[in-house]
Design an enzyme around this catalytic site. Structure first.
Site, PDB file in Angstrom:
ATOM      1  N   GLN A  45       0.840  -1.212   0.000  1.00  0.00           N
ATOM      2  CA  GLN A  45       0.000   0.000   0.000  1.00  0.00           C
ATOM      3  C   GLN A  45       0.869   1.254   0.000  1.00  0.00           C
ATOM      4  O   GLN A  45       1.670   1.447   0.917  1.00  0.00           O
ATOM      5  CB  GLN A  45      -0.897  -0.017   1.236  1.00  0.00           C
ATOM      6  CG  GLN A  45      -1.806   1.187   1.382  1.00  0.00           C
ATOM      7  CD  GLN A  45      -2.542   1.176   2.715  1.00  0.00           C
ATOM      8  OE1 GLN A  45      -1.937   0.981   3.760  1.00  0.00           O
ATOM      9  NE2 GLN A  45      -3.842   1.362   2.684  1.00  0.00           N
ATOM     10  N   GLY A  46       0.723   2.090  -1.002  1.00  0.00           N
ATOM     11  CA  GLY A  46       1.477   3.339  -1.082  1.00  0.00           C
ATOM     12  C   GLY A  46       0.625   4.521  -0.657  1.00  0.00           C
ATOM     13  O   GLY A  46       0.143   5.272  -1.516  1.00  0.00           O
ATOM     14  N   TYR A  47       0.435   4.696   0.625  1.00  0.00           N
ATOM     15  CA  TYR A  47      -0.349   5.817   1.155  1.00  0.00           C
ATOM     16  C   TYR A  47       0.554   6.802   1.894  1.00  0.00           C
ATOM     17  O   TYR A  47       0.798   7.906   1.440  1.00  0.00           O
ATOM     18  CB  TYR A  47      -1.441   5.298   2.097  1.00  0.00           C
ATOM     19  CG  TYR A  47      -2.741   4.893   1.434  1.00  0.00           C
ATOM     20  CD1 TYR A  47      -2.785   4.470   0.107  1.00  0.00           C
ATOM     21  CD2 TYR A  47      -3.930   4.905   2.149  1.00  0.00           C
ATOM     22  CE1 TYR A  47      -3.976   4.091  -0.485  1.00  0.00           C
ATOM     23  CE2 TYR A  47      -5.135   4.522   1.566  1.00  0.00           C
ATOM     24  CZ  TYR A  47      -5.153   4.116   0.250  1.00  0.00           C
ATOM     25  OH  TYR A  47      -6.340   3.740  -0.329  1.00  0.00           O
ATOM     26  N   SER A  48       1.072   6.402   3.064  1.00  0.00           N
ATOM     27  CA  SER A  48       1.810   7.329   3.929  1.00  0.00           C
ATOM     28  C   SER A  48       3.100   7.810   3.286  1.00  0.00           C
ATOM     29  O   SER A  48       3.733   7.109   2.492  1.00  0.00           O
ATOM     30  CB  SER A  48       2.135   6.652   5.267  1.00  0.00           C
ATOM     31  OG  SER A  48       0.972   6.371   6.001  1.00  0.00           O
ATOM     32  N   GLU A  76      -9.834  -1.530   5.572  1.00  0.00           N
ATOM     33  CA  GLU A  76      -8.610  -1.684   6.363  1.00  0.00           C
ATOM     34  C   GLU A  76      -8.910  -1.529   7.843  1.00  0.00           C
ATOM     35  O   GLU A  76      -8.345  -2.233   8.680  1.00  0.00           O
ATOM     36  CB  GLU A  76      -7.569  -0.651   5.934  1.00  0.00           C
ATOM     37  CG  GLU A  76      -6.274  -0.757   6.732  1.00  0.00           C
ATOM     38  CD  GLU A  76      -5.220   0.252   6.309  1.00  0.00           C
ATOM     39  OE1 GLU A  76      -4.114   0.215   6.876  1.00  0.00           O
ATOM     40  OE2 GLU A  76      -5.487   1.082   5.420  1.00  0.00           O
ATOM     41  N   SER A 107      -4.939   7.085  12.459  1.00  0.00           N
ATOM     42  CA  SER A 107      -4.734   7.069  13.903  1.00  0.00           C
ATOM     43  C   SER A 107      -6.074   7.071  14.638  1.00  0.00           C
ATOM     44  O   SER A 107      -7.098   7.531  14.126  1.00  0.00           O
ATOM     45  CB  SER A 107      -3.898   8.279  14.337  1.00  0.00           C
ATOM     46  OG  SER A 107      -4.670   9.458  14.278  1.00  0.00           O
ATOM     47  N   ASN A 108      -6.059   6.537  15.860  1.00  0.00           N
ATOM     48  CA  ASN A 108      -7.297   6.464  16.624  1.00  0.00           C
ATOM     49  C   ASN A 108      -7.860   7.839  16.959  1.00  0.00           C
ATOM     50  O   ASN A 108      -9.070   7.993  17.140  1.00  0.00           O
ATOM     51  CB  ASN A 108      -7.077   5.635  17.897  1.00  0.00           C
ATOM     52  CG  ASN A 108      -6.995   4.146  17.590  1.00  0.00           C
ATOM     53  OD1 ASN A 108      -6.943   3.742  16.427  1.00  0.00           O
ATOM     54  ND2 ASN A 108      -6.989   3.321  18.618  1.00  0.00           N
ATOM     55  N   GLU A 109      -6.991   8.840  17.031  1.00  0.00           N
ATOM     56  CA  GLU A 109      -7.495  10.202  17.241  1.00  0.00           C
ATOM     57  C   GLU A 109      -8.341  10.640  16.046  1.00  0.00           C
ATOM     58  O   GLU A 109      -9.406  11.265  16.207  1.00  0.00           O
ATOM     59  CB  GLU A 109      -6.327  11.166  17.453  1.00  0.00           C
ATOM     60  CG  GLU A 109      -5.622  11.028  18.787  1.00  0.00           C
ATOM     61  CD  GLU A 109      -4.655   9.862  18.830  1.00  0.00           C
ATOM     62  OE1 GLU A 109      -4.448   9.206  17.779  1.00  0.00           O
ATOM     63  OE2 GLU A 109      -4.105   9.599  19.919  1.00  0.00           O
TER      64      GLU A 109
END
Length: 400
Positions: free
Chosen positions: A128-131, A246, A385-387
């Protein structure tokens, strides 16, 4: 809500157990039990992938028309629970759980016809090329650039934390094709052959001493526009849809297995005053409190399954389960670290390898506890992130 299994579901569970007993070799069980991540090394996850593919069970979540099982939500839940109890290697989720469902929703017919059978068979192995450096939870700020050149895009930039990129032959990737407007409106979703000239993969070694993630560099990489999914500059819509798959999932089954392993450690390890942890009232209270929360998690997962069985996509429920599931996983990790005491100290990467003849220091089940804890610290960050997930729930569920 009726939580007990129907006769048909109980019969299905017995069928799954019989299959696992027959097909799960000692080597595959060892690989599964030595996992410290949601990703098993390619050698082992592909071996298990091929066994499930031959049975027709490799893609429980896919519609039957694309090669899925046609199982009910409860059957899929049972299968996941039994695999967790049996200690199977984890299949790579990138193709089966993310890229495949995304292509079903947004891919052209030609893309579906080409890629979906290859994902099912294991011929294609995806990353996966996201971040990017500086673009993680704020994914819309990504800067990896794609410039139109005839029938191709020319891509320059970098992606980071790319899990199993060193194994993958395909990547689904977000690139910036327009910087003139809102950040989300200038992103395009493309599929990339990892053998394309100009791609290089550099390892990132984790705190647990493992090579799981990487940084990927693109230097004038040419990608055909036929590999674009969705419209140019509308990749954000595709990406959000994929992230629902995801983030969601059933955590309770794996957490229950973790509790069973913890109780095994409690029966063999002593607390600071010399008594067995299973007799330590304070520690038993912590475990009991966790089990109460686990019951709530399981009931919530059943409730979400009920909604999914009516044809709804995960939506904001995937954010909710992602938060509760990952934070419970981290909580269980810390209980396990507390249970093994001084055996948390030895670093034993060689002993953790499947087939290794290196004797572990301390109980065999203890040597994966700290690497798992270190790896799972990232669980509340990756996939959004959970935030960020709490922000999604506040907006879409509570209307804030």
């Amino acid at each position: 809500m009726e939580l007990s299994l129907s006769a048909a579901d109980e019969s299905f569970r017995q069928e799954v157990r019989a299959f696992l007993d027959a097909e799960l070799t000692d080597e595959l069980r060892e690989a599964g039990n030595k996992d410290t991540s949601v990703f098993t090394d390619k050698e082992w996850n592909l071996a298990w992938h091929r066994i499930l593919y031959a049975k027709g069970w490799v893609a429980p979540g896919w519609p039957k028309e694309y090669g899925g099982t046609g199982w009910t939500e409860m059957q899929r839940y049972i299968f996941a629970a039994e695999c967790a109890r049996a200690g199977t290697p984890n299949l790579s989720p990138m193709g089966l759980r993310m890229c495949g469902p995304m292509l079903m929703g947004f891919g052209t017919q030609a893309q579906k016809d080409f890629y979906l059978p290859r994902i099912l068979s294991g011929e294609d192995y995806w990353c996966q090329g996201y971040s990017e450096p500086g673009s993680g939870s704020d994914l819309a700020s990504l800067q990896c650039k794609a410039v139109s050149d005839g029938d191709d895009y020319v891509i320059n930039g970098t992606k980071i934390w790319t899990t199993h990129a060193h194994f993958a032959n395909r990547m689904f990737c977000l690139v910036r094709t327009d910087s003139s407007g809102k950040p989300q409106t200038g992103i395009t979703f493309v599929l990339i052959d990892m053998e394309t000239p100009g791609i290089s993969v550099e390892p990132i070694i984790t705190l647990a001493g493992e090579h799981e993630v990487n940084q990927v560099f693109f230097d004038n990489v040419r990608v055909p526009k036929t590999n674009r999914v969705g419209e140019e500059n509308d990749g954000w819509t595709v990406a959000k849809y994929l992230l629902e798959f995801e983030r969601g999932g059933a955590y309770a089954a794996g957490l229950r297995v973790g509790v069973e392993k913890l109780k095994s450690l409690m029966a063999s390890e002593a607390s600071g005053d010399g008594q067995m942890l299973s007799d330590d009232q304070a520690f038993r209270a912590k475990v009991a409190d966790f089990e109460v929360a686990l019951d709530a998690q399981e009931i919530t997962e059943h409730r979400v399954m009920s909604a999914l069985s009516n044809g709804q996509n995960p939506g904001p429920a995937s954010s909710m389960l992602k938060v509760t599931g990952t934070e419970m996983k981290q909580r269980l990790d810390m209980l396990a670290v507390e249970a093994i005491g001084t055996y948390a100290m030895p670093l034993q990467p060689d002993a953790r390898k499947p087939g290794s003849n290196v004797a572990p220091v301390g109980p065999a089940e203890a040597m994966v506890v700290v690497p798992s804890m270190l790896n799972n610290r990232a669980a509340s960050i990756y996939g959004g992130s959970n935030e960020i997930q709490r922000g999604i729930m506040a907006k879409l569920v509570l209307g804030l």
